[in-house]
Design an enzyme around this catalytic site. Structure first.
Site, PDB file in Angstrom:
ATOM      1  N   PHE A  70       0.767  -1.287  -0.018  1.00  0.00           N
ATOM      2  CA  PHE A  70       0.059   0.033   0.073  1.00  0.00           C
ATOM      3  C   PHE A  70       0.903   1.217   0.234  1.00  0.00           C
ATOM      4  N   THR A 130       3.754 -11.154  -0.791  1.00  0.00           N
ATOM      5  CA  THR A 130       2.960 -11.683  -0.054  1.00  0.00           C
ATOM      6  C   THR A 130       1.283 -11.426  -0.406  1.00  0.00           C
ATOM      7  N   SER A 133       2.252  -6.253   8.258  1.00  0.00           N
ATOM      8  CA  SER A 133       1.770  -4.823   8.765  1.00  0.00           C
ATOM      9  C   SER A 133       0.394  -5.069   9.446  1.00  0.00           C
ATOM     10  N   THR A 160       6.359   2.947  12.689  1.00  0.00           N
ATOM     11  CA  THR A 160       5.044   3.435  13.082  1.00  0.00           C
ATOM     12  C   THR A 160       4.816   3.981  14.458  1.00  0.00           C
ATOM     13  N   ASP A 161       3.910   4.689  14.649  1.00  0.00           N
ATOM     14  CA  ASP A 161       3.677   5.125  15.943  1.00  0.00           C
ATOM     15  C   ASP A 161       3.280   4.095  16.803  1.00  0.00           C
ATOM     16  N   GLU A 162       2.848   2.898  16.312  1.00  0.00           N
ATOM     17  CA  GLU A 162       2.430   1.885  17.420  1.00  0.00           C
ATOM     18  C   GLU A 162       3.590   1.453  18.338  1.00  0.00           C
ATOM     19  N   TYR A 213       2.776  -7.246  16.210  1.00  0.00           N
ATOM     20  CA  TYR A 213       3.266  -6.343  15.470  1.00  0.00           C
ATOM     21  C   TYR A 213       4.102  -5.422  15.742  1.00  0.00           C
ATOM     22  N   SER A 214       3.442  -4.649  16.765  1.00  0.00           N
ATOM     23  CA  SER A 214       4.086  -3.357  17.143  1.00  0.00           C
ATOM     24  C   SER A 214       5.578  -3.676  17.662  1.00  0.00           C
ATOM     25  N   LYS A 267       8.308  -4.495  15.196  1.00  0.00           N
ATOM     26  CA  LYS A 267       8.461  -3.018  14.473  1.00  0.00           C
ATOM     27  C   LYS A 267       9.429  -2.410  15.710  1.00  0.00           C
ATOM     28  N   LEU A 295      -8.916  -1.275   8.580  1.00  0.00           N
ATOM     29  CA  LEU A 295     -10.506  -0.492   9.098  1.00  0.00           C
ATOM     30  C   LEU A 295     -11.009   0.144   7.761  1.00  0.00           C
ATOM     31  N   TYR A 350     -14.719  -3.528  16.832  1.00  0.00           N
ATOM     32  CA  TYR A 350     -14.178  -4.040  17.875  1.00  0.00           C
ATOM     33  C   TYR A 350     -14.707  -3.188  18.974  1.00  0.00           C
ATOM     34  N   ASN A 406     -13.059   5.218  16.166  1.00  0.00           N
ATOM     35  CA  ASN A 406     -13.462   4.443  14.962  1.00  0.00           C
ATOM     36  C   ASN A 406     -14.918   4.473  14.495  1.00  0.00           C
ATOM     37  N   ASP A 424     -13.750  -7.676  20.934  1.00  0.00           N
ATOM     38  CA  ASP A 424     -12.508  -6.875  20.869  1.00  0.00           C
ATOM     39  C   ASP A 424     -11.447  -7.557  20.423  1.00  0.00           C
TER      40      ASP A 424
HETATM   41  P1  NAD Z   1       1.481  -3.755   3.313  1.00  0.00           P
HETATM   42  O1  NAD Z   1       1.234  -5.079   3.896  1.00  0.00           O
HETATM   43  O2  NAD Z   1       0.106  -3.042   2.264  1.00  0.00           O
HETATM   44  O3  NAD Z   1       2.737  -3.769   2.551  1.00  0.00           O
HETATM   45  C1  NAD Z   1       3.746  -4.558   2.873  1.00  0.00           C
HETATM   46  C2  NAD Z   1       4.754  -4.949   1.446  1.00  0.00           C
HETATM   47  O4  NAD Z   1       5.788  -5.754   1.940  1.00  0.00           O
HETATM   48  C3  NAD Z   1       3.925  -5.836   0.651  1.00  0.00           C
HETATM   49  O5  NAD Z   1       3.939  -5.709  -0.550  1.00  0.00           O
HETATM   50  C4  NAD Z   1       4.562  -7.401   1.137  1.00  0.00           C
HETATM   51  O6  NAD Z   1       4.482  -8.290  -0.144  1.00  0.00           O
HETATM   52  C5  NAD Z   1       5.840  -6.801   1.145  1.00  0.00           C
HETATM   53  N1  NAD Z   1       6.859  -7.897   1.984  1.00  0.00           N
HETATM   54  C6  NAD Z   1       6.251  -8.607   3.307  1.00  0.00           C
HETATM   55  N2  NAD Z   1       7.301  -9.214   3.711  1.00  0.00           N
HETATM   56  C7  NAD Z   1       8.390  -9.302   2.546  1.00  0.00           C
HETATM   57  C8  NAD Z   1       9.561  -9.797   2.718  1.00  0.00           C
HETATM   58  N3  NAD Z   1      10.165 -10.564   3.717  1.00  0.00           N
HETATM   59  N4  NAD Z   1      10.417  -9.455   1.754  1.00  0.00           N
HETATM   60  C9  NAD Z   1       9.995  -8.407   1.066  1.00  0.00           C
HETATM   61  N5  NAD Z   1       8.879  -7.939   0.766  1.00  0.00           N
HETATM   62  C10 NAD Z   1       8.019  -8.140   1.906  1.00  0.00           C
HETATM   63  O7  NAD Z   1       1.907  -2.555   4.435  1.00  0.00           O
HETATM   64  P2  NAD Z   1       1.781  -1.135   4.256  1.00  0.00           P
HETATM   65  O8  NAD Z   1       0.496  -0.493   4.896  1.00  0.00           O
HETATM   66  O9  NAD Z   1       2.252  -0.507   3.057  1.00  0.00           O
HETATM   67  O10 NAD Z   1       3.063  -0.614   5.255  1.00  0.00           O
HETATM   68  C11 NAD Z   1       4.489  -0.376   4.881  1.00  0.00           C
HETATM   69  C12 NAD Z   1       5.275  -0.042   6.046  1.00  0.00           C
HETATM   70  O11 NAD Z   1       4.665   1.212   6.509  1.00  0.00           O
HETATM   71  C13 NAD Z   1       5.396  -1.148   7.069  1.00  0.00           C
HETATM   72  O12 NAD Z   1       6.687  -1.064   7.299  1.00  0.00           O
HETATM   73  C14 NAD Z   1       4.492  -0.753   8.110  1.00  0.00           C
HETATM   74  O13 NAD Z   1       4.871  -0.945   9.387  1.00  0.00           O
HETATM   75  C15 NAD Z   1       4.552   0.912   7.914  1.00  0.00           C
HETATM   76  N6  NAD Z   1       3.334   1.893   8.461  1.00  0.00           N
HETATM   77  C16 NAD Z   1       2.159   1.311   7.944  1.00  0.00           C
HETATM   78  C17 NAD Z   1       0.926   2.357   8.488  1.00  0.00           C
HETATM   79  C18 NAD Z   1      -0.477   2.088   7.920  1.00  0.00           C
HETATM   80  O14 NAD Z   1      -1.194   2.675   8.745  1.00  0.00           O
HETATM   81  N7  NAD Z   1      -0.653   1.277   7.085  1.00  0.00           N
HETATM   82  C19 NAD Z   1       1.437   3.355   9.296  1.00  0.00           C
HETATM   83  C20 NAD Z   1       2.722   3.310   9.915  1.00  0.00           C
HETATM   84  C21 NAD Z   1       3.708   2.778   9.417  1.00  0.00           C
HETATM   85  O1  TDX Z   2     -12.588  -5.185  11.567  1.00  0.00           O
HETATM   86  C1  TDX Z   2     -12.113  -4.045  12.149  1.00  0.00           C
HETATM   87  N1  TDX Z   2     -12.736  -3.459  13.113  1.00  0.00           N
HETATM   88  C2  TDX Z   2     -12.369  -2.393  14.137  1.00  0.00           C
HETATM   89  O2  TDX Z   2     -12.798  -2.037  14.964  1.00  0.00           O
HETATM   90  C3  TDX Z   2     -10.898  -3.558  11.959  1.00  0.00           C
HETATM   91  C4  TDX Z   2      -9.900  -4.292  10.893  1.00  0.00           C
HETATM   92  C5  TDX Z   2     -10.141  -2.684  12.734  1.00  0.00           C
HETATM   93  N2  TDX Z   2     -10.808  -2.094  13.697  1.00  0.00           N
HETATM   94  C6  TDX Z   2     -10.317  -1.045  14.526  1.00  0.00           C
HETATM   95  C7  TDX Z   2      -8.985  -1.400  15.142  1.00  0.00           C
HETATM   96  C8  TDX Z   2      -8.138  -0.119  15.500  1.00  0.00           C
HETATM   97  O3  TDX Z   2      -8.645   0.410  16.548  1.00  0.00           O
HETATM   98  O4  TDX Z   2     -10.159  -0.037  13.876  1.00  0.00           O
HETATM   99  C9  TDX Z   2      -8.851   0.615  14.219  1.00  0.00           C
HETATM  100  C10 TDX Z   2      -7.548   0.631  13.004  1.00  0.00           C
HETATM  101  O5  TDX Z   2      -7.298  -0.926  12.746  1.00  0.00           O
HETATM  102  P1  TDX Z   2      -6.519  -1.232  11.710  1.00  0.00           P
HETATM  103  O6  TDX Z   2      -6.869  -0.837  10.372  1.00  0.00           O
HETATM  104  O7  TDX Z   2      -6.284  -2.825  11.870  1.00  0.00           O
HETATM  105  O8  TDX Z   2      -5.167  -0.450  12.088  1.00  0.00           O
HETATM  106  P2  TDX Z   2      -4.139  -0.441  13.290  1.00  0.00           P
HETATM  107  O9  TDX Z   2      -4.331  -1.494  14.327  1.00  0.00           O
HETATM  108  O10 TDX Z   2      -4.294   0.877  14.131  1.00  0.00           O
HETATM  109  O11 TDX Z   2      -2.618  -0.342  12.772  1.00  0.00           O
HETATM  110  C11 TDX Z   2      -2.488   0.358  11.378  1.00  0.00           C
HETATM  111  O12 TDX Z   2      -1.814   1.635  11.718  1.00  0.00           O
HETATM  112  C12 TDX Z   2      -0.600   1.524  12.192  1.00  0.00           C
HETATM  113  C13 TDX Z   2      -1.617  -0.389  10.531  1.00  0.00           C
HETATM  114  O13 TDX Z   2      -2.307  -1.644  10.299  1.00  0.00           O
HETATM  115  C14 TDX Z   2      -0.226  -0.689  10.899  1.00  0.00           C
HETATM  116  O14 TDX Z   2       0.573  -1.271   9.831  1.00  0.00           O
HETATM  117  C15 TDX Z   2       0.355   0.642  11.051  1.00  0.00           C
HETATM  118  O15 TDX Z   2       1.587   0.390  11.820  1.00  0.00           O
END
Ligand code: NAD
Ligand code: TDX
Length: 337
Positions: free
Chosen positions: A12, A37, A86, A126-128, A151-152, A155, A191, A208, A250, A273
């Site tokens: 993403f 993946t 992630s 991540t902030d997590e 996860y966190s 990270k 979400l 949740y 949420n 939850d």
């Molecule tokens: P995502 O899950 O959409 O994408 C992760 C990508 O990494 C995928 O394309 C996957 O194929 C690839 N990948 C996974 N394992 C691998 C491996 N062993 N070798 C090579 N490639 C691999 O995740 P995202 O939401 O795009 O997050 C990207 C980064 O940003 C992550 O490090 C995540 O921790 C961080 N982040 C995400 C958020 C969020 O809200 N999504 C917020 C803050 C930080």
């Molecule tokens: O079905 C759901 N119902 C629900 O209530 C899902 C999927 C989530 N939730 C809640 C859980 C969280 O409070 O919504 C909030 C957001 O959930 P997610 O989208 O799973 O995100 P979060 O757990 O906050 O983590 C995300 O932000 C930080 C990303 O997945 C991480 O990769 C990033 O580091």
């Protein structure tokens, strides 16, 4: 920064970043390494695949031989590491791959950066890693790391390795810690896309707990611009928080999505939850604003509409995803749990 290895570039945020970089700096050579993946998708990179300054390698960041081969062949000078498992909920079901990719994989990349004396290593964190907040306060870069989910904690472990490689071997590292992203190409386990897609399919919207957990939201393009600023002008060895001051419970987001789609709130269903569910995140991004002059350009109201419109016009993209393995994950987490 000329020859840049973007790991996880088919996910993403990584794919949004690749598109931004190729537009802003057509002179750079972008190499994506991605394992593809369940979350990685080459369709996310369709717009850039034919460009002469873009190259894709399918592979695992844990494979040091392959990483070394790419660095040599492509004369890489910078690594930006987006590759990760992630999703918090999946880390609760099984943490193994989270430790492999997020910790071991980051270590492999740091070793490569050290051995090849790369000029920059940017870790996307991540902030997590800071844990959960009470009613007041925000995370700053000096907030102690206190991760709560597998996860966190994976990270946070990676962040500590990055810190150690900078301190011990003087690898020129930078770390960004961003809040929750939303926008085009987000995998529908998270979400916002999950709720948009379920609402479009008239399926129940699983919230949740009491729905009052708070996340601090940022549009993915703003996050990507901030990463580019940090990668080009950030001070080596530093951590930069990234956020857009957009705290929302949420339930408020889910109700807004229903309203935008003209769907009834009776679709909402309160479910069991998430274990260890962090209550509130809020990020103080004054450091990047003051030091690098970055500011988010999008406000939530417009960018969430833009996001909903993207999912409405890209049905094929998400229909292919939710018809595959996604079904068994959905059943395991939402029905059998
Ligand atoms: P995502 O899950 O959409 O994408 C992760 C990508 O990494 C995928 O394309 C996957 O194929 C690839 N990948 C996974 N394992 C691998 C491996 N062993 N070798 C090579 N490639 C691999 O995740 P995202 O939401 O795009 O997050 C990207 C980064 O940003 C992550 O490090 C995540 O921790 C961080 N982040 C995400 C958020 C969020 O809200 N999504 C917020 C803050 C930080
Ligand atoms: O079905 C759901 N119902 C629900 O209530 C899902 C999927 C989530 N939730 C809640 C859980 C969280 O409070 O919504 C909030 C957001 O959930 P997610 O989208 O799973 O995100 P979060 O757990 O906050 O983590 C995300 O932000 C930080 C990303 O997945 C991480 O990769 C990033 O580091």
């Amino acid at each position: 920064m000329k020859n840049i290895l973007v790991t996880g570039g088919a996910g993403f945020i990584g794919s949004n970043f690749v598109k931004l970089l190729i537009n802003k700096d057509p002179g750079c050579h972008i190499v994506v390494l991605d394992k593809l993946t369940y979350a990685g998708n080459l369709k996310n990179l369709e717009d850039v695949h034919q460009k002469s300054n873009f190259k894709f390698y399918k592979g695992n960041i844990c494979n040091s031989e392959f990483v070394h081969y790419i660095i040599n062949k492509e004369k890489i000078d910078t690594i930006i590491n987006f590759a990760a498992e992630s999703h918090v909920d999946r880390s609760i079901l099984s943490s193994h791959e989270f430790i492999n990719t997020n910790v071991v994989g980051t270590n492999v990349l740091l070793e490569a950066a050290r051995n090849f004396q790369l000029s920059k290593f940017v870790q996307i964190s991540t902030d997590e890693v800071y844990g959960s907040l009470g009613k007041e306060g925000q995370f700053s870069e000096s907030t102690p790391l206190s991760p709560n989910s597998p996860y966190s904690s994976s990270k946070a472990s990676a962040d500590l390795l990055v810190r150690a490689y900078n301190h011990t071997y003087e690898v020129p590292t930078l770390i960004t810690r961003c809040s929750n992203n939303y926008g085009p190409y987000q995998f529908p386990e998270k979400l916002i896309p999950l709720m948009i897609i379920n609402a479009l399919n008239n399926k129940s919207l699983p919230i949740y707990g009491d729905g009052m957990n708070i996340r601090d939201w940022i549009f993915v393009e703003d996050h990507c611009e901030a990463i580019l600023e940090v990668a080009t002008r950030g001070k080596i060895g530093e951590v930069y928080n990234i956020g857009a001051n957009t705290e929302k419970p949420n339930i408020e987001i889910v109700k807004l999505i229903l309203k935008e789609l003209g769907k009834d709130e009776s679709l909402i269903s309160y479910v069991k939850d998430r274990p260890g569910h962090d209550r509130r995140y809020a990020i103080d991004s004054s450091k990047i604003e003051k030091e690098l002059g970055w500011k988010p350009k999008h406000n939530f109201e417009n960018a969430i509409q833009k996001t909903i419109e993207w999912y409405l016009s890209n049905k094929k993209w998400w229909e292919e995803i939710i018809s595959g393995d996604y079904q068994s994950y959905y059943k395991q987490w939402y029905i059998e749990r």
